[in-house]
Write a protein that holds these residues in place. Structure first.
Motif, mmCIF file in Angstrom:
data_model
loop_
_atom_site.group_PDB
_atom_site.id
_atom_site.type_symbol
_atom_site.label_atom_id
_atom_site.label_comp_id
_atom_site.label_asym_id
_atom_site.label_seq_id
_atom_site.Cartn_x
_atom_site.Cartn_y
_atom_site.Cartn_z
ATOM 1 N N THR A 137 0.827 -1.207 0.000
ATOM 2 C CA THR A 137 0.000 0.000 0.000
ATOM 3 C C THR A 137 0.856 1.248 0.000
ATOM 4 O OG1 THR A 137 -1.878 1.041 1.131
ATOM 5 C CG2 THR A 137 -0.107 0.216 2.496
ATOM 6 N N GLU A 156 -3.316 4.376 -0.998
ATOM 7 C CA GLU A 156 -3.627 3.160 -1.758
ATOM 8 C C GLU A 156 -3.751 1.993 -0.792
ATOM 9 O OE1 GLU A 156 -0.559 2.425 -4.572
ATOM 10 O OE2 GLU A 156 -0.684 4.410 -5.497
ATOM 11 N N GLY A 157 -4.609 1.034 -1.129
ATOM 12 C CA GLY A 157 -4.706 -0.174 -0.331
ATOM 13 C C GLY A 157 -5.407 0.034 0.998
ATOM 14 N N LYS A 158 -4.953 -0.706 2.012
ATOM 15 C CA LYS A 158 -5.567 -0.642 3.345
ATOM 16 C C LYS A 158 -4.493 -0.576 4.419
ATOM 17 C CE LYS A 158 -9.756 -3.149 2.024
ATOM 18 N NZ LYS A 158 -10.642 -4.311 2.302
ATOM 19 N N ASP A 160 -4.083 -0.912 8.806
ATOM 20 C CA ASP A 160 -4.651 -1.242 10.107
ATOM 21 C C ASP A 160 -4.036 -0.309 11.144
ATOM 22 O OD1 ASP A 160 -4.910 -2.360 12.731
ATOM 23 O OD2 ASP A 160 -5.445 -4.270 11.840
ATOM 24 N N VAL A 165 -9.235 -1.069 10.488
ATOM 25 C CA VAL A 165 -8.753 -1.030 9.110
ATOM 26 C C VAL A 165 -9.337 0.170 8.380
ATOM 27 C CG1 VAL A 165 -8.679 -2.255 6.910
ATOM 28 C CG2 VAL A 165 -8.472 -3.536 9.043
ATOM 29 N N SER A 167 -9.366 2.269 4.563
ATOM 30 C CA SER A 167 -9.151 2.071 3.132
ATOM 31 C C SER A 167 -8.752 3.376 2.460
ATOM 32 C CB SER A 167 -10.419 1.512 2.480
ATOM 33 O OG SER A 167 -11.513 2.395 2.699
ATOM 34 N N GLN A 168 -8.520 3.306 1.172
ATOM 35 C CA GLN A 168 -8.072 4.460 0.395
ATOM 36 C C GLN A 168 -9.007 5.658 0.564
ATOM 37 O OE1 GLN A 168 -7.407 3.567 -3.706
ATOM 38 N NE2 GLN A 168 -7.165 5.686 -4.326
#
Length: 239
Positions: A137, A156-158, A160, A165, A167-168
């Protein structure tokens, strides 16, 4: 020993040294770009002396990097990048590309990460208030000492953050009480061209008045409809 033997010995030693350097460069992150005065405290330096970092210097586990006002450094390892912004203190705690494990500690300041070589292992960024764990990411982590707050934004991506979590286009804010607040960034940027970051729009300018830490995003994002002052533009990514 004859002159010929002396010459042969010198050649062999030179080859061994060059091979050792190549191995280090392949195993560790190196300084791909350095701007201004950047200092490094090597884990193996018993004298505890800070040294000036130069381009292509190797960064090893346990090394600490400090950037001053108006200085920055980009660390690269294959397709993985760390961009450490001005007035930051950064320690590479663990680094094992074979096991795909990397752990870094951001004591203060800001850093942006692009992770491409640790998808099967563990990549963590820790501040005094939070831990961000990722797999493949791009994301930013900012720690404000005065506020005692950690900000994380996901490009970008995820990611934690302390077990939650994101996300973008979103991110988390963690304060000294360990409470976690979600933030949305999607409406603050225009859609970027392929391979380029989106421009910070007027919504970003308004939001920055409420959250001044957003200014740390501007080295990598041009502005649209307004002008950012006193920002150290990233020559490599901000154009």
């Amino acid at each position: 020993m004859s002159n010929i033997q002396n010459q042969l010995s010198f050649i062999v030693i030179s080859i061994l040294l060059s091979v050792g350097t190549a191995v280090s460069a392949n195993e560790y992150a190196v300084a791909g770009y350095v701007k201004g005065k950047v200092s490094l405290l090597s884990v193996g330096d018993t004298a505890k002396l800070w040294k000036i970092v130069k381009q292509n210097d190797v960064i090893k586990p346990g090394d600490t990097i400090k950037t001053g006002n108006g200085s920055k450094i980009d660390l690269v390892f294959k397709e993985t990048e760390f961009r450490i912004q001005p007035n930051s203190s950064f320690t590479l705690k663990e680094w094992d590309p074979k096991s795909q494990v990397s752990k870094v500690y951001l004591e203060n300041g800001a850093a942006w990460f692009k992770v491409k070589n640790f998808q099967k292992g563990k990549f963590e960024v820790t501040t005094p208030m939070a831990t961000a764990g990722v797999r493949g990411t791009a994301f930013g982590v900012y720690y404000e000492v005065k506020e005692k707050r950690t900000y994380t934004c996901v490009c970008e991506g995820k990611v934690d953050v302390n077990g939650t979590v994101f996300s973008q286009g979103t991110g988390g804010v963690v304060d000294e009480s360990a409470s976690l607040e979600k933030s949305e960034y999607k409406e603050l940027f225009e859609k970027g061209e392929s391979g380029k970051p989106g421009k910070a729009n007027l919504n970003f300018q308004k939001k920055m008045k409420e959250a001044p830490m957003l200014a740390k995003c501007l080295p990598c994002h041009q502005t649209s409809g307004w002008e950012a002052k006193d920002v150290l533009a990233d020559e490599k990514y901000g154009k």
